[in-house]
Design an enzyme around this catalytic site. Structure first.
Site, PDB file in Angstrom:
ATOM      1  N   ARG A  24     -15.628 -15.211  25.750  1.00 25.92           N
ATOM      2  CA  ARG A  24     -14.929 -16.479  26.018  1.00 25.92           C
ATOM      3  C   ARG A  24     -15.894 -17.549  26.518  1.00 25.92           C
ATOM      4  O   ARG A  24     -16.227 -18.483  25.805  1.00 25.92           O
ATOM      5  CB  ARG A  24     -13.788 -16.243  27.035  1.00 25.92           C
ATOM      6  CG  ARG A  24     -12.733 -17.357  27.061  1.00 25.92           C
ATOM      7  CD  ARG A  24     -13.102 -18.564  27.917  1.00 25.92           C
ATOM      8  NE  ARG A  24     -13.381 -18.213  29.306  1.00 25.92           N
ATOM      9  CZ  ARG A  24     -13.885 -19.068  30.188  1.00 25.92           C
ATOM     10  NH1 ARG A  24     -14.182 -20.317  29.839  1.00 25.92           N
ATOM     11  NH2 ARG A  24     -14.151 -18.677  31.429  1.00 25.92           N
ATOM     12  N   CYS A 253     -28.404 -20.685  26.582  1.00 26.44           N
ATOM     13  CA  CYS A 253     -29.813 -20.868  26.236  1.00 26.44           C
ATOM     14  C   CYS A 253     -30.382 -22.019  27.050  1.00 26.44           C
ATOM     15  O   CYS A 253     -29.881 -23.135  26.978  1.00 26.44           O
ATOM     16  CB  CYS A 253     -29.990 -21.172  24.762  1.00 26.44           C
ATOM     17  SG  CYS A 253     -31.714 -21.476  24.356  1.00 26.44           S
TER      18      CYS A 253
END
Lengths: 315, 315
Positions: A24, A253
Site C-alpha cells: 500500500r 528511492c
C-alpha cells in the site's frame, strides 16, 4: 547468506511485530503501474516471508491514487488469504463508502489516515484538524459494529513541511482523540522523515505520561534524512513493539523526486535480529521478494541490506 | 533550509567531535581520479564547514592506493592549513617510511591501521594478528618522540568477511595493546557494516570494564546494511564523543560494487543537531561541499540528507 552477530541488549522485548506497508504505502508512490496479479503475488510472498501483518491496499476513490484503483480486484485475487484470516491484511479506508467496499470483500482490519497538523488535514482530508474526528467517527463506529479492527495513522507527528515544528502535546491530543473514537492502534508517522531519536523518545514518553497505552502505539518512520532506523531503535527502547516498514524500502528511492523514503523492512529486520529481538521474518525470503519486486519496477531496491546481499559479498 | 526540531535527550554529551574521513577513506575507494587541486579545495571546504578534524590523505606506498599517490603534493597544496595547525589534518601512515614523509611535510597527527582479525591482518598488513604490534611499534615510538599524535584504527571489530563473528574480548585485547604502544585514540571500525546497536553497546562496555578510557575511543561505522546511524546513536549513549564520518557518504555508494558505505557526515550531523548535541558543523556549507564533490565525481551523493536537501522540498 551473511547475517548479523546476535548481541542482545537488556530491557528490549523478546519479539516485535513488523507491520508491512509495501503493497500500500510503498506502491502508492510508484509511477510504474503494477498489474494486480503482481500485487497479489507480492502480498503472498510477504506472507510467506513471515510478515505477521501486511497492509494490502487502499479503498480510496479510484481516481485519487491511480496505483491502488484496483483494490477490489486485488481483494478478489487474495480472497483465500483474506478468508483464511491467519495474517491480518489491513486496508486503508478514507470514509464509510471505502469501509463498505472493504467489508464486502470480507476484510477484517482497516486503517484511517489522520493528521497531527492543520495544514496537512486540510490538504489531505479537506477538513480542519478538529473536524477530522467528526469525519472519522461514523467510519470507526460502523467498523467496530462490524467487529472490524481500526488502526489510525497520525501523519506529520515530527514535523510538517508547511508548519515546521509540530508540538508534542498536540500529537498526544490528536492521538487521544483517535483512541477515544475507538482506534485499536495508532501509527505515529514521521511523514517527512525529519525526526531524530530524542524527539521519538520524548513523544512516546508524553503518550505514556498522558496515560495512553504505549503497547497500542506503532511507529512509522521515513528515511528521507537517513534517521529512520536510529528512530526505530529509540522507539524500541521506549517500549514500542509494532514497527511499520516497507519491503525493499519500496516507495522510498532516495534519488527520486517522489521519494517518501520508507524504512526498508530488511534493514529493520537486520537490526532486530542483531539485537536478538524476534520478528518471525525470514530475511532471505524477504530479500528475494524485494529483488523480484525491484525487477518488476525496473529499478534497484533502496534497501541497504537488499543491495548488499544482492552483491553477494562484502569482501 | 529544512532542519530537525531539537529535542534533547538526557545523559548525552553537549558536544562531540566529528572526525571527517572523506578526503582519505572516502576518496580512496573512488575510481575517478581526482586532481590534487580538487582534493585541496575539498579539505579547505570541509574545514570551512566547521569540521574539527579532517583526515587528509594516506602516505602509503604510492602504488598501493593510486587515488592517494599524490599525498605529498596534497600536503604542499594545503601547507598553510598544516602550519596554521588550528584544525588537525591527520594522515594515514603504514610504517616509518610513511611517517617520515608525513613529518617532512610538517604534519602533527598520524594514524595507523590495525586489525582485530587474523585474516584481515594477513591480507591488509601481511602480518599475523600478534605480529602487527611489533610492526607498528617503531612507527608509534618515532611519532611520539617527534611529539606527534597517533590514532590507531582497529578494523573488523564487529565481523569479518572471512572469519564471521569477531569475539568482543579479542577486540578489547587488540585495543589494549594499541593503547599500550602509545596510541592516543582508537577508532573502532565496523569495516563491513554488519554491527547492530546492542553489539556496539556491549563492545564499548567491555572496553570500560577492562579499565580502558572510553573518552579515547572513536567509532567508525559503515552503512553497508543500513545500521551506521543507529550504531552511532548507541555509541553516543554509551559515552563515545568522537565519530568518524565521510562528507556526502563519500566512498560509500550503496549501489556500486566497490561500496564501502561510509556513514555520511550530513546524516550524522542531522541526528546530533536534533538531539541538541553540538558538532560545530554548518550543515548548509557541508551539503554544498558534498554536492560540489559529487559533481566532480559525476554521481549523486549517497547521503540521504544531501539528496533530500538537493531536492529542495519534501512537500
Amino acid at each position: 547468506m551473511r547475517a548479523p552477530q546476535t548481541v542482545p541488549e537488556a530491557g528490549l522485548p523478546g519479539r516485535v511485530t513488523i507491520y508491512e506497508v509495501g503493497p500500500r504505502d510503498g506502491l502508492q508512490n510508484e509511477k510504474t503501474v503494477v498489474p494486480v496479479a503482481v500485487k497479489a503475488e507480492f502480498v503472498r510472498r510477504l506472507v510467506a516471508a513471515g510478515l505477521p501483518v501486511v497492509e494490502a491496499t487502499s479503498f480510496v476513490r479510484p481516481g485519487w491514487v491511480p496505483q491502488l484503483a484496483d483494490a477490489a480486484e486485488l481483494a478478489d485475487e487474495i480472497a483465500d488469504l483474506i478468508h483464511d484470516g491467519r495474517v491480518p491484511l489491513p486496508v486503508l479506508v478514507p470514509n464509510e463508502r471505502g469501509l463498505e467496499r472493504a467489508l464486502d470483500k470480507g476484510l477484517r482490519h482497516v486503517a484511517i489516515f489522520g493528521s497531527a497538523t492543520e495544514t496537512f488535514a486540510r490538504r489531505n482530508l479537506n477538513r480542519g484538524l478538529d473536524e477530522q474526528f467528526a469525519m472519522f467517527e461514523p467510519t470507526v463506529a460502523r467498523a467496530r459494529e462490524a467487529g472490524v479492527d481500526v488502526r489510525a495513522y497520525v501523519s506529520m507527528c515530527f514535523g510538517d513541511p508547511w508548519e515546521g515544528d509540530v508540538p508534542i502535546d498536540r500529537v498526544v491530543d490528536v492521538g487521544k482523540r483517535l483512541f477515544d473514537l475507538g482506534a485499536s492502534q495508532l501509527s505515529l508517522g514521521d511523514t517527512i522523515g525529519v525526526g531524530t531519536p530524542g524527539h521519538v523518545t520524548a513523544l512516546l514518553r508524553a503518550f505514556a505520561d498522558a496515560g495512553l497505552p504505549v503497547d497500542r502505539l506503532a511507529v512509522h518512520f521515513h528515511d528521507t534524512y537517513g534517521q529512520a532506523l536510529a528512530n526505530a531503535y529509540a522507539a524500541l527502547r521506549a517500549g514500542v513493539t509494532t514497527f511499520d516498514a516497507s519491503a525493499g524500502g519500496l516507495g522510498g528511492c532516495p534519488y527520486a523526486e517522489s521519494a517518501t523514503g520508507n524504512l526498508a523492512t530488511e534493514d529493520l529486520v537486520w537490526m532486530l535480529h542483531g539485537l536478538g529481538v524476534e520478528s518471525g521474518v525470514d530475511l532471505e525470503t524477504l530479500v528475494s521478494t524485494s529483488n523480484w519486486m525491484a525487477g518488476r519496477l525496473g529499478r534497484p531496491s533502496p534497501s541497504r541490506v537488499v543491495a548488499a546481499l544482492a552483491r553477494g559479498s562484502d569482501k
